[in-house]
Scaffold this active site. Structure first.
Site, PDB file in Angstrom:
ATOM      1  N   GLU A 142       0.808  -1.234   0.000  1.00  0.00           N
ATOM      2  CA  GLU A 142       0.000   0.000   0.000  1.00  0.00           C
ATOM      3  C   GLU A 142       0.836   1.277   0.000  1.00  0.00           C
ATOM      4  O   GLU A 142       0.280   2.371  -0.074  1.00  0.00           O
ATOM      5  CB  GLU A 142      -0.943  -0.011   1.213  1.00  0.00           C
ATOM      6  CG  GLU A 142      -2.044  -1.067   1.085  1.00  0.00           C
ATOM      7  CD  GLU A 142      -2.849  -1.256   2.358  1.00  0.00           C
ATOM      8  OE1 GLU A 142      -2.328  -0.944   3.450  1.00  0.00           O
ATOM      9  OE2 GLU A 142      -3.992  -1.733   2.276  1.00  0.00           O
ATOM     10  N   LYS A 162       5.951  -2.098   1.520  1.00  0.00           N
ATOM     11  CA  LYS A 162       5.359  -2.542   2.789  1.00  0.00           C
ATOM     12  C   LYS A 162       5.356  -4.064   2.872  1.00  0.00           C
ATOM     13  O   LYS A 162       5.719  -4.662   3.862  1.00  0.00           O
ATOM     14  CB  LYS A 162       3.928  -2.013   2.858  1.00  0.00           C
ATOM     15  CG  LYS A 162       3.214  -2.294   4.160  1.00  0.00           C
ATOM     16  CD  LYS A 162       1.841  -1.647   4.168  1.00  0.00           C
ATOM     17  CE  LYS A 162       1.147  -1.842   5.492  1.00  0.00           C
ATOM     18  NZ  LYS A 162      -0.245  -1.385   5.485  1.00  0.00           N
TER      19      LYS A 162
HETATM   20  C1  BGC Z   1      -2.236  -4.487   5.132  1.00  0.00           C
HETATM   21  C2  BGC Z   1      -3.302  -5.222   4.365  1.00  0.00           C
HETATM   22  C3  BGC Z   1      -4.107  -6.046   5.333  1.00  0.00           C
HETATM   23  C4  BGC Z   1      -4.673  -5.170   6.429  1.00  0.00           C
HETATM   24  C5  BGC Z   1      -5.422  -5.959   7.474  1.00  0.00           C
HETATM   25  C6  BGC Z   1      -2.878  -3.658   6.217  1.00  0.00           C
HETATM   26  O1  BGC Z   1      -1.882  -3.059   6.981  1.00  0.00           O
HETATM   27  O2  BGC Z   1      -1.505  -3.659   4.264  1.00  0.00           O
HETATM   28  O3  BGC Z   1      -2.703  -6.049   3.382  1.00  0.00           O
HETATM   29  O4  BGC Z   1      -5.148  -6.657   4.646  1.00  0.00           O
HETATM   30  O5  BGC Z   1      -3.615  -4.508   7.071  1.00  0.00           O
HETATM   31  O6  BGC Z   1      -4.609  -6.901   8.089  1.00  0.00           O
END
Ligand code: BGC
Length: 718
Positions: free
Chosen positions: A459, A571
């Site tokens: 992300e 990330k």
């Molecule tokens: C992550 C996602 C994940 C979400 C819930 C976020 O920090 O980037 O990939 O689905 O957390 O665990």
């Protein structure tokens, strides 16, 4: 199975106020319906005590929707000579708390020295496994000297809420030997009742749900209070008193035994035994515990923070299909079916979301609350300005629809249960495939279809073009949809034709053409697949160097001004996720090249990240590299090492996706189980620290026990 208590429990000696928030996660109890944080009796919202109800959502106008926390029936405080016997206020002589993983029971014993007397408080609590709306607790007070103590107990309705308050119309009614708290969640007026019956203490004189009484203790003789609890909501709200009374009629001993028996059965198939490392054994068992206690009791799925609080709004992410579902596919196909049906039943919401953005087909919610997207437009608060920062997680993280299809496909492969195809599964896959088709862009210069303006699992890099994971996952979705369509066509041509026509006329031809022309980024001359168009041109700087650029350690690394945004630092490893979920598209040499390339740029800012590297490491014959990722993932909630803050947002809580990732690493990495083929196959890669690993797998109705050691693989049918 050899039973060693130390490998089936966690405990802590001594009390530290600083440890309270993390212990709330670590010592959590849940039963698939409700979860109670591992806080001590008498703790309140200030210590993040919470009794969270899975899948019961409520939204306060102008705020984010989230799961509801119930009033707390375990509230109890004891005073001696006006001094609170509470480690928050009075230094205890000793304190021990324990979570029994086998029996799914929390207990604590705390002793205090007060004006020459030694008084100990010992309690235990369970959320019933058999009668899941019920809960039980015992509470004993023992003094070495005759004395009087004051007890304050009842139902504490002042609950912890992140985006509340949710409960309105709170009223208390006296019951014989107890009290009931009735309220309703404000958005849809859903009733919620919490009943408490107490034995061993005269339960009357409640005011605001709480009563006070004085008890004379005889030296060495415990005053024992037994609490029988029920929490019911919706159409069942009227059943709370009856359930609590039913438990009381059974008696504490028998009610507890029924609970223990329930969990004994669950452990029989789900346990994984590791020989060679007690540390790994306990951590893996703890991960399995976390997954088992989240098995939904009704239709529904599992939130990204389980039932550990309202963090992440109690919403369901791709975490469930990709990281948790495989655990349930191993042996509990009923739960696996529930998880898959949750998505199938929320197809309409996914179609509405696609339509909202101007597309056809099904675009699943990034953060699903009953299928609706609970993800906010502004997920991050800028630490320096206090302003909300726009993020595009829900708008652009389109891989979620492919993850849903990946889950359905995995379910059918392992169980052989094709009934889900006829109960909306085929339609779901076709709608997801249509979404990618309609989202696709034909690049006339390059002569290919592309997926532009997306966010991959990483992300930190928003709105990129041709994210490798997304493109391949979309391709796999289309292949899957076409292949299941052909299967149904052969079995039931009428249904297949009706189904595909209800989605879009001529869909199969369109999908076939789209898949054939969809751009799938290929490895470069070093074998590396570019994460997205232009990734290789980002600043080539490593994780630690980027970390040094932070002004505040809680800063968000992505977004418009994040330290990682214009760099190669990610990330989580999108290309690694791609190669772990779809290894069939790549050779081991390519997987290894990408593992080595992306690892140095990966911050592991998500708890989902390390396990993907761990599995790849095993598959390329480097299981000793995987070992540290395995421990890191399996111990995440034991050592509280995960990120607690995202900008100004608290994101603590448990990490069921990491728990699933630990299981995946042990079973699919170390033991080398391939669960995605028509038959289960094994290609073990045991790290040097373990001698053997033993587990059960259920395949199309038959259960086998596998023992994987350096001597080879043994398999026996149960
Ligand atoms: C992550 C996602 C994940 C979400 C819930 C976020 O920090 O980037 O990939 O689905 O957390 O665990």
């Amino acid at each position: 199975m050899e039973y060693r208590e130390d490998l089936f429990s966690i405990s802590e000696e001594g009390f530290s106020k600083d440890g309270v928030p993390n212990n709330g996660n670590k010592f959590i109890l849940a039963n698939g319906y409700m979860g109670y944080r591992g806080t001590l009796d008498g703790f309140t919202k200030d210590q993040l005590a919470a009794f969270t109800l899975a899948g019961f959502y409520d939204k306060v106008k102008g705020k984010n929707g989230e799961t509801v926390n119930a009033p707390d029936p375990f509230y109890i405080k004891v005073y001696a000579d006006g001094i609170p016997l509470d480690p928050l206020f009075t230094e205890p002589e000793s304190h021990r708390q324990k979570l029994d993983l086998r029996r799914v029971e929390f207990s604590r014993c705390t002793s205090f020295a007060v004006n020459g007397k030694k008084i100990a408080l010992c309690s235990s609590r369970v959320l019933c496994g058999d009668e899941y709306r019920g809960a039980l607790s015992t509470f004993e007070i023992t003094s070495d000297t005759d004395c009087d103590v004051e007890i304050v107990c009842g139902i504490n309705s002042d609950v912890w809420d992140i985006n509340g308050p949710h409960l309105e119309g709170i009223c208390f009614k006296a019951l014989e030997g107890g009290i009931i708290c009735e309220s309703f969640a404000q958005e849809k007026h859903v009733p919620l009742s919490v009943a408490l019956i107490m034995d061993g203490i005269k339960a009357d004189g409640f005011s605001g749900g709480i009563m006070k009484t004085s008890v004379s203790l005889k030296a060495g003789k415990a005053c024992r209070i037994e609490r029988y609890v029920a929490v019911c909501y919706g159409p069942e709200a009227g059943e709370a008193e009856g359930i609590a009374r039913g438990l009381e009629a059974k008696g504490m001993k028998a009610a507890l035994q029924a609970h223990y028996d329930y969990w004994e059965e669950q452990w029989k198939l789900n346990d994984v035994e590791i020989e060679g490392s007690d540390r790994a054994q306990l951590a893996l068992r703890y991960s399995i515990y976390q997954l088992m206690i989240l098995s939904p009791r009704r239709n529904g799925s599992i939130g990204a923070r389980g039932m550990s609080s309202q963090v992440y709004k109690g919403a369901v992410f791709w975490d469930t299909e990709v990281f948790m579902l495989p655990f349930f596919l191993a042996n509990d196909h009923r739960i696996a079916r529930n998880l898959v049906m949750y998505r199938i039943e929320t197809l309409d919401a996914a179609k509405r979301k696609a339509e909202h953005y101007g597309y056809e087909g099904a675009f699943y919610a990034w953060e699903s609350q009953d299928g609706e997207d609970a993800c906010s437009d502004f997920n991050i608060t800028d630490l320096f300005t206090g302003r909300d920062v726009k993020t595009y997680f829900k708008d652009k993280q389109i891989h979620i629809s492919a993850d849903v299809v990946y889950g359905i496909d995995g379910y059918i492969k392992r169980t052989g249960d094709t009934s889900v195809l006829y109960e909306g599964g085929l339609k779901t896959m076709l709608e997801c495939a249509l979404f990618y088709y309609s989202r696709g862009y034909y690049n006339y210069i390059k002569g290919r279809y592309e997926l532009l303006d997306v966010i991959g699992p990483d992300e930190y890099h928003e709105r990129v073009n041709n994210n490798a994971y997304t493109n391949y996952a979309a391709y796999a979705t289309i292949q899957c949809a076409i292949s299941y369509y052909n299967q149904v066509l052969a079995e039931n041509p009428e249904y297949a034709t009706e189904c595909v026509n209800s989605v879009k006329e001529g869909l199969i031809e369109k999908l076939t053409k789209f898949a054939a022309g969809l751009y799938l980024p290929q490895p470069n001359c070093s074998g590396v697949v570019e994460q997205y168009d232009g990734y290789f041109k980002e600043e080539d700087v490593l994780v630690d160097d980027v970390r040094k650029r932070l002004v505040d350690p809680r800063e968000y690394w992505g977004g418009s001004a994040g330290v990682a945004t214009a760099t190669r630092v990610i990330k989580q490893g999108d290309v690694i996720v791609l190669m772990t979920l779809f290894p069939e598209y790549f050779s081991p040499a390519i997987i290894e090249a990408n593992y080595d390339f992306y690892l140095k740029y990966t911050e592991h800012g998500s708890s989902l990240s390390p396990c993907m590297y761990a599995m790849d490491a095993c598959w390329v014959g480097r299981p000793d590299d995987a070992w540290k990722w395995f421990l890191n993932t399996a111990e995440i909630d034991l050592n509280g090492s995960a990120k607690q803050w995202l900008g100004g947002l608290y994101i603590g809580g448990t990490h069921p996706a990491a728990n699933g990732g630990a299981w995946l690493t042990a079973i699919c990495g170390f033991a080398g189980v391939n669960m995605r083929g028509p038959e289960i196959t094994l290609d073990p890669h045991l790290p040097k620290d373990i001698q053997s690993i033993r587990f059960c797998l259920t395949d199309k109705g038959r259960t086998y026990r596998y023992t994987v050691s350096r001597k080879g693989v043994e398999k026996e049918e149960l």
